[in-house]
Design a protein around this motif. Structure first.
Motif, PDB file in Angstrom:
ATOM      1  N   THR A 129       0.828  -1.204   0.000  1.00 53.85           N
ATOM      2  CA  THR A 129       0.000   0.000   0.000  1.00 53.85           C
ATOM      3  C   THR A 129       0.863   1.255   0.000  1.00 53.85           C
ATOM      4  O   THR A 129       0.625   2.191  -0.768  1.00 53.85           O
ATOM      5  CB  THR A 129      -0.902   0.003   1.236  1.00 53.85           C
ATOM      6  OG1 THR A 129      -1.562  -1.242   1.296  1.00 53.85           O
ATOM      7  CG2 THR A 129      -1.907   1.103   1.167  1.00 53.85           C
ATOM      8  N   MET A 132       2.488   2.118  -3.247  1.00 47.96           N
ATOM      9  CA  MET A 132       1.639   2.869  -4.176  1.00 47.96           C
ATOM     10  C   MET A 132       1.462   4.308  -3.718  1.00 47.96           C
ATOM     11  O   MET A 132       1.534   5.231  -4.511  1.00 47.96           O
ATOM     12  CB  MET A 132       0.264   2.208  -4.272  1.00 47.96           C
ATOM     13  CG  MET A 132       0.301   0.876  -4.926  1.00 47.96           C
ATOM     14  SD  MET A 132       0.728   1.041  -6.657  1.00 47.96           S
ATOM     15  CE  MET A 132       1.185  -0.614  -7.021  1.00 47.96           C
ATOM     16  N   TRP A 133       1.229   4.502  -2.438  1.00 47.79           N
ATOM     17  CA  TRP A 133       0.990   5.871  -1.937  1.00 47.79           C
ATOM     18  C   TRP A 133       2.211   6.740  -2.161  1.00 47.79           C
ATOM     19  O   TRP A 133       2.104   7.880  -2.607  1.00 47.79           O
ATOM     20  CB  TRP A 133       0.638   5.854  -0.454  1.00 47.79           C
ATOM     21  CG  TRP A 133      -0.695   5.281  -0.142  1.00 47.79           C
ATOM     22  CD1 TRP A 133      -1.584   4.762  -1.037  1.00 47.79           C
ATOM     23  CD2 TRP A 133      -1.301   5.160   1.142  1.00 47.79           C
ATOM     24  NE1 TRP A 133      -2.688   4.320  -0.390  1.00 47.79           N
ATOM     25  CE2 TRP A 133      -2.548   4.558   0.944  1.00 47.79           C
ATOM     26  CE3 TRP A 133      -0.905   5.511   2.414  1.00 47.79           C
ATOM     27  CZ2 TRP A 133      -3.402   4.296   2.005  1.00 47.79           C
ATOM     28  CZ3 TRP A 133      -1.755   5.253   3.463  1.00 47.79           C
ATOM     29  CH2 TRP A 133      -3.006   4.646   3.256  1.00 47.79           C
ATOM     30  N   ASN A 136       2.596   7.605  -5.732  1.00 52.78           N
ATOM     31  CA  ASN A 136       1.589   8.593  -6.119  1.00 52.78           C
ATOM     32  C   ASN A 136       1.970   9.990  -5.660  1.00 52.78           C
ATOM     33  O   ASN A 136       1.840  10.957  -6.406  1.00 52.78           O
ATOM     34  CB  ASN A 136       0.229   8.239  -5.503  1.00 52.78           C
ATOM     35  CG  ASN A 136      -0.441   7.106  -6.227  1.00 52.78           C
ATOM     36  OD1 ASN A 136       0.023   6.703  -7.285  1.00 52.78           O
ATOM     37  ND2 ASN A 136      -1.503   6.599  -5.674  1.00 52.78           N
TER      38      ASN A 136
ATOM     39  N   ALA B  14      -5.936   3.066   6.235  1.00 52.90           N
ATOM     40  CA  ALA B  14      -5.940   2.295   4.985  1.00 52.90           C
ATOM     41  C   ALA B  14      -7.373   2.132   4.489  1.00 52.90           C
ATOM     42  O   ALA B  14      -7.644   2.293   3.299  1.00 52.90           O
ATOM     43  CB  ALA B  14      -5.292   0.933   5.208  1.00 52.90           C
ATOM     44  N   HIS B  17      -8.907   5.147   2.818  1.00 53.78           N
ATOM     45  CA  HIS B  17      -8.451   5.454   1.463  1.00 53.78           C
ATOM     46  C   HIS B  17      -9.314   4.810   0.396  1.00 53.78           C
ATOM     47  O   HIS B  17      -9.198   5.164  -0.770  1.00 53.78           O
ATOM     48  CB  HIS B  17      -6.995   5.040   1.285  1.00 53.78           C
ATOM     49  CG  HIS B  17      -6.028   6.089   1.719  1.00 53.78           C
ATOM     50  ND1 HIS B  17      -5.883   6.451   3.027  1.00 53.78           N
ATOM     51  CD2 HIS B  17      -5.203   6.887   1.020  1.00 53.78           C
ATOM     52  CE1 HIS B  17      -4.987   7.408   3.119  1.00 53.78           C
ATOM     53  NE2 HIS B  17      -4.560   7.696   1.914  1.00 53.78           N
ATOM     54  N   VAL B  18     -10.149   3.855   0.795  1.00 54.18           N
ATOM     55  CA  VAL B  18     -11.067   3.260  -0.189  1.00 54.18           C
ATOM     56  C   VAL B  18     -11.974   4.341  -0.771  1.00 54.18           C
ATOM     57  O   VAL B  18     -12.364   4.287  -1.931  1.00 54.18           O
ATOM     58  CB  VAL B  18     -11.899   2.156   0.490  1.00 54.18           C
ATOM     59  CG1 VAL B  18     -12.955   1.615  -0.446  1.00 54.18           C
ATOM     60  CG2 VAL B  18     -10.998   1.034   0.942  1.00 54.18           C
ATOM     61  N   VAL B  22      -9.348   7.921  -6.892  1.00 48.80           N
ATOM     62  CA  VAL B  22      -8.337   7.045  -7.481  1.00 48.80           C
ATOM     63  C   VAL B  22      -7.306   7.907  -8.190  1.00 48.80           C
ATOM     64  O   VAL B  22      -7.649   8.853  -8.887  1.00 48.80           O
ATOM     65  CB  VAL B  22      -8.981   6.066  -8.464  1.00 48.80           C
ATOM     66  CG1 VAL B  22      -7.932   5.260  -9.177  1.00 48.80           C
ATOM     67  CG2 VAL B  22      -9.914   5.133  -7.734  1.00 48.80           C
ATOM     68  N   PHE B  23      -6.035   7.574  -7.969  1.00 47.41           N
ATOM     69  CA  PHE B  23      -4.993   8.451  -8.484  1.00 47.41           C
ATOM     70  C   PHE B  23      -4.671   8.168  -9.955  1.00 47.41           C
ATOM     71  O   PHE B  23      -4.333   9.078 -10.705  1.00 47.41           O
ATOM     72  CB  PHE B  23      -3.732   8.255  -7.644  1.00 47.41           C
ATOM     73  CG  PHE B  23      -2.709   9.315  -7.839  1.00 47.41           C
ATOM     74  CD1 PHE B  23      -2.727  10.448  -7.054  1.00 47.41           C
ATOM     75  CD2 PHE B  23      -1.754   9.208  -8.829  1.00 47.41           C
ATOM     76  CE1 PHE B  23      -1.802  11.440  -7.238  1.00 47.41           C
ATOM     77  CE2 PHE B  23      -0.821  10.202  -9.016  1.00 47.41           C
ATOM     78  CZ  PHE B  23      -0.854  11.321  -8.214  1.00 47.41           C
TER      79      PHE B  23
ATOM     80  N   LEU C  44     -10.548  -4.363  -4.073  1.00 47.33           N
ATOM     81  CA  LEU C  44     -10.569  -3.591  -2.813  1.00 47.33           C
ATOM     82  C   LEU C  44      -9.159  -3.129  -2.450  1.00 47.33           C
ATOM     83  O   LEU C  44      -8.955  -1.963  -2.074  1.00 47.33           O
ATOM     84  CB  LEU C  44     -11.158  -4.449  -1.692  1.00 47.33           C
ATOM     85  CG  LEU C  44     -11.346  -3.730  -0.364  1.00 47.33           C
ATOM     86  CD1 LEU C  44     -12.433  -2.685  -0.494  1.00 47.33           C
ATOM     87  CD2 LEU C  44     -11.699  -4.689   0.736  1.00 47.33           C
ATOM     88  N   ARG C  47      -8.259  -0.221  -4.421  1.00 45.56           N
ATOM     89  CA  ARG C  47      -8.834   1.034  -3.943  1.00 45.56           C
ATOM     90  C   ARG C  47      -8.099   1.551  -2.722  1.00 45.56           C
ATOM     91  O   ARG C  47      -7.925   2.761  -2.558  1.00 45.56           O
ATOM     92  CB  ARG C  47     -10.326   0.867  -3.633  1.00 45.56           C
ATOM     93  CG  ARG C  47     -11.186   0.644  -4.841  1.00 45.56           C
ATOM     94  CD  ARG C  47     -10.926   1.636  -5.936  1.00 45.56           C
ATOM     95  NE  ARG C  47     -11.283   2.990  -5.575  1.00 45.56           N
ATOM     96  CZ  ARG C  47     -12.398   3.596  -5.946  1.00 45.56           C
ATOM     97  NH1 ARG C  47     -13.247   2.974  -6.727  1.00 45.56           N
ATOM     98  NH2 ARG C  47     -12.661   4.818  -5.582  1.00 45.56           N
ATOM     99  N   VAL C  48      -7.661   0.642  -1.858  1.00 46.64           N
ATOM    100  CA  VAL C  48      -6.856   1.077  -0.709  1.00 46.64           C
ATOM    101  C   VAL C  48      -5.574   1.745  -1.193  1.00 46.64           C
ATOM    102  O   VAL C  48      -5.127   2.740  -0.656  1.00 46.64           O
ATOM    103  CB  VAL C  48      -6.539  -0.121   0.210  1.00 46.64           C
ATOM    104  CG1 VAL C  48      -5.515   0.264   1.247  1.00 46.64           C
ATOM    105  CG2 VAL C  48      -7.779  -0.610   0.889  1.00 46.64           C
ATOM    106  N   MET C  49      -5.025   1.191  -2.293  1.00 43.68           N
ATOM    107  CA  MET C  49      -3.769   1.722  -2.818  1.00 43.68           C
ATOM    108  C   MET C  49      -3.987   2.853  -3.807  1.00 43.68           C
ATOM    109  O   MET C  49      -3.053   3.225  -4.513  1.00 43.68           O
ATOM    110  CB  MET C  49      -2.999   0.605  -3.515  1.00 43.68           C
ATOM    111  CG  MET C  49      -2.586  -0.508  -2.612  1.00 43.68           C
ATOM    112  SD  MET C  49      -1.778  -1.772  -3.565  1.00 43.68           S
ATOM    113  CE  MET C  49      -1.483  -2.993  -2.322  1.00 43.68           C
ATOM    114  N   LEU C  50      -5.214   3.348  -3.945  1.00 41.39           N
ATOM    115  CA  LEU C  50      -5.553   4.429  -4.877  1.00 41.39           C
ATOM    116  C   LEU C  50      -5.333   4.014  -6.332  1.00 41.39           C
ATOM    117  O   LEU C  50      -4.911   4.816  -7.158  1.00 41.39           O
ATOM    118  CB  LEU C  50      -4.761   5.697  -4.564  1.00 41.39           C
ATOM    119  CG  LEU C  50      -4.837   6.210  -3.134  1.00 41.39           C
ATOM    120  CD1 LEU C  50      -3.914   7.394  -2.940  1.00 41.39           C
ATOM    121  CD2 LEU C  50      -6.239   6.602  -2.768  1.00 41.39           C
ATOM    122  N   GLY C 302      -3.806  -4.700   3.396  1.00 48.37           N
ATOM    123  CA  GLY C 302      -3.388  -3.403   2.889  1.00 48.37           C
ATOM    124  C   GLY C 302      -2.812  -2.476   3.936  1.00 48.37           C
ATOM    125  O   GLY C 302      -2.395  -1.382   3.611  1.00 48.37           O
TER     126      GLY C 302
END
Lengths: 367, 156, 344
Positions: A129, A132-133, A136, B14, B17-18, B22-23, C44, C47-50, C302
């Motif tokens: 996670t 990715m963050w 980004n 975490a 962030h859902v 979306v990036f 899912l 989405r947590v990871m954008l 996540g």
């Protein structure tokens, strides 16, 4: 019995890399007894490109794009080191505005480099996670850099005599907007990753590098500061306009992997602070002066604090348009040297954490 | 106590962030807008070229070669984009402003030879490759509480 | 004669055994569950990871991505290592995928919908869970590779550290309900779910469950950064697919067991008693609870990095086992002083 044990051990040298999900372009050879590391050594040289020699066949300005490739994550700092050496030989005075832009640029690069390291550190602990963050968030800063240089990573922006172009109009507002957002994100990264209990468990107490060992073995950059030593070229030997900036040098206490991580995190905070100050106190004026094509005979040494530590550039010129000799001393090489020292007595599972707590960049080590 | 806090807080963050934006940009359906100084494929204005050869000398990667134009004796640059690293020194140092930058970076092809652009091809206007769909132009923006993401231009 | 055979076939097709074999918890359920849960996890987690996650295959949000991946795996060649022990290499993933499905036979999906009704249903589930770790060890050894061997050895440590607290923490539930029969355990929760009476036991059970199904933060045997892919390094094609399948079936069995023991299992109000058969309502409730459990497990993936093997052992032996014992003692005291809390 003893011989058979020795034979078994001999066959147990395990190669970790250069083709491995987490190693990068280097190889770690390790010997294990079950899960325990009996010894580990780093084998570099897979991506040696002879950049020092190649530099002798380029014009002074043509060396810059190549130097960035030593450590592409941290391009500007390496540019700056070389460019300052060239300027010293020519004896030119760089306009004040250009100096501020350079500092802004270098700090931006420091943050993007540290964010990339955050992503890697998260990935090697299995925390995708944050990978990715961090990538980004890095994207925002790359976008900001592309706004005034035109490139996202390989900027080629700092040249002898100043910088290539002035900042575009309306840049300040956009930069502040992004920096505000980035500070929020840093806080989220802090809460989710850097203070995550499981991450703390993974990194604290791992790879302890004591103060005297750090000095003796020649550590550099955040690795050195993680051991509690306040050594930073930006403070000790200020270049450009770092003297006028108000910032702290974060240091660790115990010198373990967690301290090194926290030093890098706090450096990101300090860098945002420096970027704000640089933008606010930036004077108006030209950003470039002419530097002659032909250099006089001379030699120059310049030090810069790159994201991974101190990088030194020694430039020797005869009268001509190309460098006679360029010697580069890079921080990753110094830090990888520490690996077999800090990996003593740890587990196989600690290997990636140990390696990436040093923030190695194989290309940087090999040149 | 801090142990419990440091264990629970990442989980909550975490999950929160859902619901964030979306990036990712759905490239090639959405292409992020390029900055005005974007260093893309280089374009040549043949009529302005004075055949001085500065670009050939300055190029750090030896990507530029001066060749004769078809049907005339005029020398113009030929760029091998397989070697080019888009430093734009040739554009910066061109005394006649014959070489100019464009925003197009989608120049991938299947063979190396096709990346060698003779002057005639360099003079063509850059165009979006036929293989890819026409993209929506998006921009990276920091908007509101849902965080940063790519927003379509005109619908910010 | 024909009529009799026809009746027999028809009788079997409409019987409960057939439905149990082919629908819940049989082939259709485990097949659909793995297909959907893998997609759901990817989506899912993305989405947590954008990120977006699967987007293209199957028109709507990439829902057929898992099916496409499975088909791809089916058509791939599997190559055993030259010095591998072939029998173990081929058979270990097959059994790894099929053994956990046996745990589903003990789970009650409604008071009557249970494949193997038994007075020791909980012990059967535990017996199956105890069987699974042997297979990765065999696989890791049979591949004759250093990474797979280390992965297999790690599984031994991990399972010993995870299984004991898993057993001990469920003791409180057994004491409260006075039975090993899972149906009785569920019925004992008609007033309170056991998660309210046994928060400590539920926590210990949950943590050791994550360790048993080898998910982040305890996916130590397959640690990608250290061991390439642990004991599965050498597997390719559908053999790899089977190892993944087995992992997700373990996940399903674990979540179902947790829902049964602590979240009231199939208990739940039937919104239209005359319209929907009570069996279906019960199934819907337990599947819903399972879905919540799976979501929690995915978000946990996540939110945490991986632990080290020694830290897992510390956690298991120094924290989880004592906590499970404390939980047992507390339950004893609770039953002694407030005998009305138990369902028995």
């Amino acid at each position: 019995m003893k011989e058979s044990n020795a034979a078994l051990l001999k066959s147990r040298w395990i190669s970790w890399g250069p083709v491995h999900p987490a190693s990068g372009q280097l190889r770690v050879l390790f010997d294990t007894d079950g899960e325990h590391l009996l010894g580990a050594k780093v084998d570099i040289g897979y991506v040696h490109r002879g950049i020092e020699k190649m530099a002798e066949n380029r014009f002074f300005i043509g060396v810059i794009p190549m130097l960035e490739k030593i450590c592409i994550l941290d391009a500007s700092n390496y540019d700056l080191g070389y460019v300052r050496a060239v300027e010293e030989i020519h004896g030119v005075d760089v306009p004040e505005r250009a100096r501020y832009i350079r500092v802004f640029m270098c700090e931006l690069n420091r943050i993007t480099s540290h964010l990339y390291w955050t992503a890697l550190m998260a990935a090697v602990t299995g925390f995708y996670t944050i990978l990715m963050w961090a990538i980004n968030d890095r994207e925002l800063l790359l976008d900001l850099g592309a706004e005034y240089t035109g490139q996202r990573v390989s900027y080629i922006y700092i040249i002898p005599g100043g910088v290539r172009q002035d900042l575009p109009s309306g840049f300040k507002e956009k930069a502040f907007e992004f920096l505000d957002y980035f500070e929020q994100r840093l806080k989220i990264l802090y809460d989710t990753f850097f203070t995550n209990k499981l991450f703390q468990m993974r990194t604290s107490g791992v790879g302890v590098l004591k103060k005297e060992d750090a000095l003796r073995l020649g550590a550099a950059g955040p690795t050195l500061r993680g051991s509690g030593l306040k050594i930073d070229v930006r403070k000790d030997d200020p270049y450009e306009v770092y003297e006028e900036m108000d910032f702290k040098i974060p240091t660790g206490e115990r010198g373990d992997a967690y301290d090194r991580c926290m030093v890098r995190f706090h450096e990101m905070e300090q860098s945002t602070k420096i970027m704000r100050q640089a933008l606010e106190s930036m004077p108006d004026g030209p950003v470039k002066v002419r530097v002659p094509w032909i250099a006089p005979k001379g030699e120059a040494l310049s030090r810069v604090e790159a994201a991974r530590g101190e990088a030194d550039f020694y430039l020797l010129t005869q009268r001509g348009s190309k460098p006679y000799r360029l010697k580069i001393s890079t921080p990753s090489f110094k830090n990888l040297y520490l690996f077999s020292h800090i990996s003593r007595g740890h587990l196989v599972a600690d290997l990636p954490v140990l390696l990436f707590s040093l923030d190695p960049f194989p290309l940087d080590a090999d040149r | 106590m801090s142990t419990v806090k440091n264990t629970i807080r990442p989980l909550v963050l975490a999950f929160s962030h859902v619901f964030r934006r979306v990036f990712t940009a759905k490239y090639p359906y959405e292409a992020p807008s390029r900055p005005s100084r974007c260093r893309g494929r280089i374009m040549l204005r043949i009529e302005r070229c004075i055949s001085c050869g500065t670009c050939e000398k300055i190029c750090p990667n030896i990507a530029i070669k001066m060749v004769k134009l078809k049907g005339s004796d005029k020398l113009c640059p030929q760029i091998d984009f397989g070697r080019c690293m888009f430093c734009y020194f040739c554009v910066s140092y061109c005394p006649a402003e014959a070489l100019i930058g464009t925003e197009l970076v989608e120049i991938s092809v299947y063979s190396k030879e096709k990346l060698i652009y003779p002057p005639e091809k360099l003079a063509e206007e850059p165009k979006w490759p036929d293989l890819l769909p026409k993209p929506k132009r998006v921009k990276l923006r920091v908007v509101g509480r849902r965080g940063a993401g790519h927003v379509e231009i005109g619908r910010e | 004669m024909m009529q009799q055979i026809w009746d027999l076939i028809l009788g079997f097709l409409t019987s409960k055994y057939f439905l149990q074999l082919f629908f819940i918890p049989g082939i259709a359920f485990i097949g659909l569950f793995t297909l959907i849960v893998v997609w759901f996890e990817r989506k899912l987690l993305a989405r947590v990871m954008l990120r977006y996650g699967p987007l293209h295959v199957g028109r709507v949000a990439g829902i057929l991505q898992t099916l496409a991946d499975t088909l791809k795996l089916l058509f791939k060649e599997f190559i055993p290592p030259r010095k591998a022990y072939k029998l173990g290499f081929y058979l270990a993933p097959v059994f790894y995928a099929s053994v956990p499905t046996l745990a589903l036979t003990a789970i009650p999906f409604s008071p009557t919908w249970i494949v193997y009704p038994s007075d020791v249903g909980l012990l059967i589930a535990y017996a199956v869970i105890a069987c699974t770790p042997i297979l990765p060890i065999i696989a890791g050894w049979a591949c004759n590779n250093r990474y797979t061997m280390i992965g297999g050895l790690r599984i031994i440590f991990q399972d010993v550290a995870g299984e004991i607290p898993l057993l001990l923490s469920a003791l409180g539930v057994v004491m409260l309900s006075g039975s090993f029969n899972l149906v009785n355990i569920v019925n004992a929760q008609s007033r309170y779910w056991f998660i309210l009476l046994q928060p400590l036991g539920a926590l210990v059970f949950f943590i050791s469950l994550i360790a048993m199904v080898e998910r982040v933060p305890f996916d130590i045997p397959t640690a990608e950064q250290e061991l390439v892919f642990g004991w599965r390094t050498e597997y390719g094609g559908i053999l790899f697919g089977l190892t993944m399948f087995g992992e997700y079936i373990s996940l399903a069995a674990g979540s179902l067991l947790f829902s049964t023991l602590y979240l009231g299992g199939y208990l739940g109000p039937n919104p239209f008693p005359g319209f929907i058969p009570s069996d279906f309502a019960s199934m819907a409730w337990i599947l819903l609870k399972m879905a919540v459990m799976v979501t929690v497990l995915i978000v946990i993936r996540g939110a945490y990095p991986r632990l080290r093997i020694d830290q897992l052992l510390n956690l298991g032996w120094k924290w989880l086992i004592p906590l499970a014992m404390i939980n047992t003692v507390l339950t004893m005291l609770m039953i002694y002083f407030f005998p009305w809390v138990g369902g028995a």
